[in-house]
Design an enzyme around this catalytic site. Sequence first.
Site, PDB file in Angstrom:
ATOM      1  N   ASP A 152      37.055  44.254  45.145  1.00 12.69           N
ATOM      2  CA  ASP A 152      36.899  45.521  45.847  1.00 12.69           C
ATOM      3  C   ASP A 152      36.718  45.301  47.360  1.00 12.69           C
ATOM      4  O   ASP A 152      36.179  44.274  47.793  1.00 12.69           O
ATOM      5  CB  ASP A 152      35.686  46.256  45.273  1.00 12.69           C
ATOM      6  CG  ASP A 152      35.461  47.613  45.893  1.00 12.69           C
ATOM      7  OD1 ASP A 152      36.328  48.488  45.728  1.00 12.69           O
ATOM      8  OD2 ASP A 152      34.414  47.800  46.547  1.00 12.69           O
ATOM      9  N   GLU A 174      41.682  44.225  46.819  1.00 11.39           N
ATOM     10  CA  GLU A 174      41.939  45.619  47.170  1.00 11.39           C
ATOM     11  C   GLU A 174      41.786  45.757  48.678  1.00 11.39           C
ATOM     12  O   GLU A 174      40.680  45.707  49.207  1.00 11.39           O
ATOM     13  CB  GLU A 174      40.974  46.562  46.459  1.00 11.39           C
ATOM     14  CG  GLU A 174      41.242  48.031  46.741  1.00 11.39           C
ATOM     15  CD  GLU A 174      40.071  48.758  47.378  1.00 11.39           C
ATOM     16  OE1 GLU A 174      40.157  49.986  47.550  1.00 11.39           O
ATOM     17  OE2 GLU A 174      39.067  48.106  47.720  1.00 11.39           O
TER      18      GLU A 174
END
Length: 639
Positions: A335, A369
């Site tokens: 993330d 990401e």
Amino acid sequence: MLEIKREIASVRRCQPFAAAVAVALAAGASVADARAAGGQAQVEAADAEVADRLPMDEVIYFALPDRVENGDPTNDKGGGAGGHLDHGHEPTMKGFYHGGDLAGLTRRLDYVAKLGATAIWLGPIYRNKPVQGPQGAESAGYHGYWITDFLAVDPHFGTDEDMAAFVEAAHARGMKVYLDIITNHTADVIAYRECHDPDYAGEDRPVDGCPYRGKGPYPFSTRGGVDGAAINPGFMGDGPPFQTPENFSKLRRADAAYTPYVPTGEETAKNPGWLNDPVYYHNRGDTNWQGESVTYGDFAGLDDLATEHPDVVSGMIDIYKAWITKFRIDGFRIDTAKHVNPEFWQAFVPAILEHAESLGIRHFYVFGEAYHEEPAYLARHTRVDGFPAVLDFGFQRAVKRVVAEGEPALRLDEFFAIDDLYAEGAAAQAPVFIGNHDMGRFARFVRDAKPGVSDAEALAKVRLAHAMMFFLRGAPVIYYGDEQGFVGDGWDQDAREDMFPSRVASYNDNDLLGSDASTAASNFDTTHPLFREIRRMSDAIKAHPALRRGRQVTRLAEADGGAFAASRLDPSGAGELLVAFNASDAPRALTVEVDYRSTRWRAAIGNCPRRSTAAGAIELALPAWGYAVCASNEWNAER
């Protein structure tokens, strides 16, 4: 007993040592013991077959555990007391826990496998701060990105034992498990005197919020600005070449920009314990999403870790090595990767890959990401940061522009032309998607782009977008619920519907695609037209290596129309798969270039001619919003 029968049925389908496993399960053994009973050699052979699959061989199913199935209602409140603002559980509110858990997700693995998925990307399952946010705007950590304990499963989702059972059950079905991880930040625990202390009356109290305070106006060497008192003598800053233990041993104060403090009662809220020390955080206020603040600012108030600090680097490596060792995870989705400095990734990624390899986990999949739509920015993370792959936001944008918004198919060719900017192999194994839990669902993009669009047209466009995701380069990622026609109302919380019966009014009033169902009922319909179509796509890419690993060559990309075609060349050099798409509202007759050695054809999906029209050309007829996948004969190597 029903669960045992389901487990037996699944293992019979998926593993060569099924009979022994089934007997062991029926006798009450755990999945792990059952696998052992199947014979070590056979277990190793089956596991080796799964381990040998490359990242681009996988069909990935992305699921938020809280929104799939409630397998154990006793953990709905995560062991907490009080009301929903204490424990976070309120199934009528879209921003709170709804009750889904690991036990429920395990129960639905047969459904995921039947869809054709070979890997499951699991949203974060670590212990989170149950509720945070300003008064009147609170929400819960149901999504998993507000971590306090990086080493434990959140009790809303179950226990470590539930996690182990989930991974074992997935592996027994030949499915890999990718875990969503976070290194950029923790939950919002640290506060700043200047912003959050009601008794603070200093002149430097911000008028609104906690604006970002940069390293120039607020250097590490002074307190509260360049004219402040000297602090941290001898510290040479946090950039290379000074990211060393010796240099950071001189960083003793964390109050250069703001005065951080930990509110009473939360002094030991985080685990491992080193995470409770503010010196390991940037403490510079909220990001403004530009420049330096992208990597140094607090992401929506979350405590931003000083990932330049050697202790943070080693600490995070140790945390995530432990998850691989304990549960034999097969990959990480990382993330907020673009909010972390490159030097961190240059240390973290190799250490993780080496650790997985040392445990016999081949082809451990690491993908970051980095929320960019421009492919050049995405490619930079593979070349500078060292990511093997990044989530392909550029692909999502290109497909959205062509299919949902009606731009010419040339946009796809323009996008793929930039693949050469990626590090070697990174574009080929990029996870490709058409919608997700942050930006929203593709069905919503279709409806927003054409208000009043018919359900039939919307369904056809969603089907076509999935076909592009499956048959063009990259590893396809199915967003949970898309296969059931979920539409959503927008982004973030509005795109995170429940698959088990929902009690959220704004979810339940949605008109789903392809069925008369609503999210007020359970949605695991294996006869849904999108479920069946995605299953057919999954079967096709498993049957044809060229659709997974083949080099992609654009054959047609209309500058004034919606027709796009590309060849996927067999990695063994034995033939080609032609994939063609018609992103327009009328049938199209297309003449498409192909390899001169491809003379005969058969349909993998759709309608294909039996022979090329002429050497190097094939004629196709595609319906509106239709597609076809055509497999050529094996080439004569002498031609």
